[in-house]
Scaffold this active site. Structure first.
Site, mmCIF file in Angstrom:
data_model
loop_
_atom_site.group_PDB
_atom_site.id
_atom_site.type_symbol
_atom_site.label_atom_id
_atom_site.label_comp_id
_atom_site.label_asym_id
_atom_site.label_seq_id
_atom_site.Cartn_x
_atom_site.Cartn_y
_atom_site.Cartn_z
ATOM 1 N N LYS A 1 0.761 -1.253 0.087
ATOM 2 C CA LYS A 1 0.020 0.110 0.038
ATOM 3 C C LYS A 1 0.880 1.202 -0.039
ATOM 4 O O LYS A 1 1.760 1.400 0.708
ATOM 5 C CB LYS A 1 -0.968 -0.061 1.501
ATOM 6 C CG LYS A 1 -1.797 -1.214 1.117
ATOM 7 C CD LYS A 1 -2.492 -1.352 2.601
ATOM 8 C CE LYS A 1 -1.563 -1.845 3.853
ATOM 9 N NZ LYS A 1 -2.338 -2.212 4.792
ATOM 10 N N GLY B 1 -7.582 2.599 11.098
ATOM 11 C CA GLY B 1 -8.096 1.444 10.746
ATOM 12 C C GLY B 1 -8.015 0.992 9.213
ATOM 13 O O GLY B 1 -8.764 0.042 8.747
ATOM 14 N N THR B 2 -7.312 1.872 8.689
ATOM 15 C CA THR B 2 -7.555 1.573 7.137
ATOM 16 C C THR B 2 -6.735 0.250 6.651
ATOM 17 O O THR B 2 -7.532 -0.429 5.957
ATOM 18 C CB THR B 2 -6.906 2.835 6.170
ATOM 19 O OG1 THR B 2 -5.421 3.139 6.854
ATOM 20 C CG2 THR B 2 -7.599 4.065 6.349
ATOM 21 N N GLY B 3 -5.577 0.076 7.242
ATOM 22 C CA GLY B 3 -5.104 -1.250 6.499
ATOM 23 C C GLY B 3 -5.974 -2.391 7.106
ATOM 24 O O GLY B 3 -5.969 -3.224 6.258
ATOM 25 N N CYS B 4 -6.751 -2.465 8.539
ATOM 26 C CA CYS B 4 -7.355 -3.510 8.926
ATOM 27 C C CYS B 4 -8.545 -3.649 7.718
ATOM 28 O O CYS B 4 -8.937 -4.682 7.521
ATOM 29 C CB CYS B 4 -8.082 -3.299 10.386
ATOM 30 S SG CYS B 4 -6.569 -2.898 11.536
ATOM 31 N N THR C 1 -8.278 8.109 9.546
ATOM 32 C CA THR C 1 -7.589 7.135 8.585
ATOM 33 C C THR C 1 -7.352 5.828 9.570
ATOM 34 O O THR C 1 -6.733 5.205 9.473
ATOM 35 C CB THR C 1 -6.210 7.549 8.301
ATOM 36 O OG1 THR C 1 -5.560 8.225 9.147
ATOM 37 C CG2 THR C 1 -6.335 8.654 6.903
#
Length: 272
Positions: free
Chosen positions: A178, A214-217, A212
């Site tokens: 990402k 928790g975007t990866g989760c 932003t």
């Protein structure tokens, strides 16, 4: 009457008391995308939009008990792995995935929270590299995480592509790096499919928002949800990227807490 079956998605991750990341974000994402969500909690965090104030890892035997309970009875069409905290927990998760012959495994190698707080012990990095990455359908590191796994700095698109190729050699089917940490006008990700030796750039305009957390989760659990619903790997990754971009846009005008707020997981169904 014909019997219906849920698309089943299991998350193995830490709990976020603030609800924006971890188990809570994963279950929200599963539900928003039409899956029956299940969980095995690896650690408890005292956490809000401003940071993590405490972490309590669960005993590996209890993590294993949760996985046995879920997988022996309910099964899973896809598995998302997030915060593991320590090497002992990573080892238990790897053994259970093999024991129950799990497929569609999405590994998000969570190392730090959005706030910068560490969520992974140093001893867990090698366990993730050697035991879990070889089992993964796709791994979804951000740039700082990819740098740790790769062992080199990433400063450009070319570096992202080289890192994706090299990380795939650890045994996973694909790598999604990402690009959001570059802080540029665009938020482009690099997706590498190992069997085809093919790189795909997933482009998106950067969303101007402080929300932003928790975007990866959310992205990794969205990939798992689409895989559970039968999408092909490349389609699942692309649709997950679109879902996250929409959640960032929809959540940009909300205010929750005093730090990095969450994305809007239910933007497709909620009406203001």
């Amino acid at each position: 009457m014909s019997v219906k079956h849920y698309a089943r998605a299991l998350t193995i991750a830490g709990s976020d008391s603030g609800g924006g990341a971890g188990i809570q974000a994963d279950l929200k994402t599963f539900g928003a995308l039409g899956c029956y969500g299940m969980s095995a909690i690896t650690a408890l965090t005292a956490q809000n939009t401003q940071g993590v104030t405490a972490i309590e890892a669960l005993p590996p035997t209890f993590v294993e008990a949760q996985l046995d309970a879920v997988l022996s009875d309910l099964g899973a069409d896809a598995v998302k792995i997030g915060m593991l905290f320590g090497a002992d927990i990573a080892g238990v998760v790897a053994r259970c995935l093999v024991r129950y012959r799990c497929t569609n495994i999405v590994l998000d190698p969570v190392m730090v929270a959005t706030s910068g707080d560490p969520l992974l012990k140093p001893d867990a990095v090698e366990a993730i590299r050697s035991q879990l990455i070889p089992l993964a359908t796709v791994i979804t590191p951000n740039i700082p995480e990819a740098q740790v796994l790769w062992g080199r700095p990433i400063a450009s698109q070319a570096d992202m592509e080289a890192a994706a190729r090299d990380l795939a050699r650890l045994g996973c089917r694909s790598v999604l790096i990402k690009g959001g940490h570059f802080g540029q006008a665009r938020s482009d990700d690099v997706f590498y499919l190992a069997a085809e030796q093919r790189l795909v750039t997933l482009g998106a305009e950067r969303v101007a928002t402080a929300n932003t957390h928790g975007t990866g989760c959310t992205l990794s659990s969205a990939v798992a949800a689409f895989l559970a619903r039968g999408r092909g790997l490349e389609a699942a990754v692309a649709e997950a990227k679109d879902y996250l971009t929409g959640a960032l846009r929809a959540g940009a005008d909300y205010r929750l807490g005093h730090g990095h707020g969450p994305v809007h997981h239910y933007y497709r169904s909620w009406r203001d």
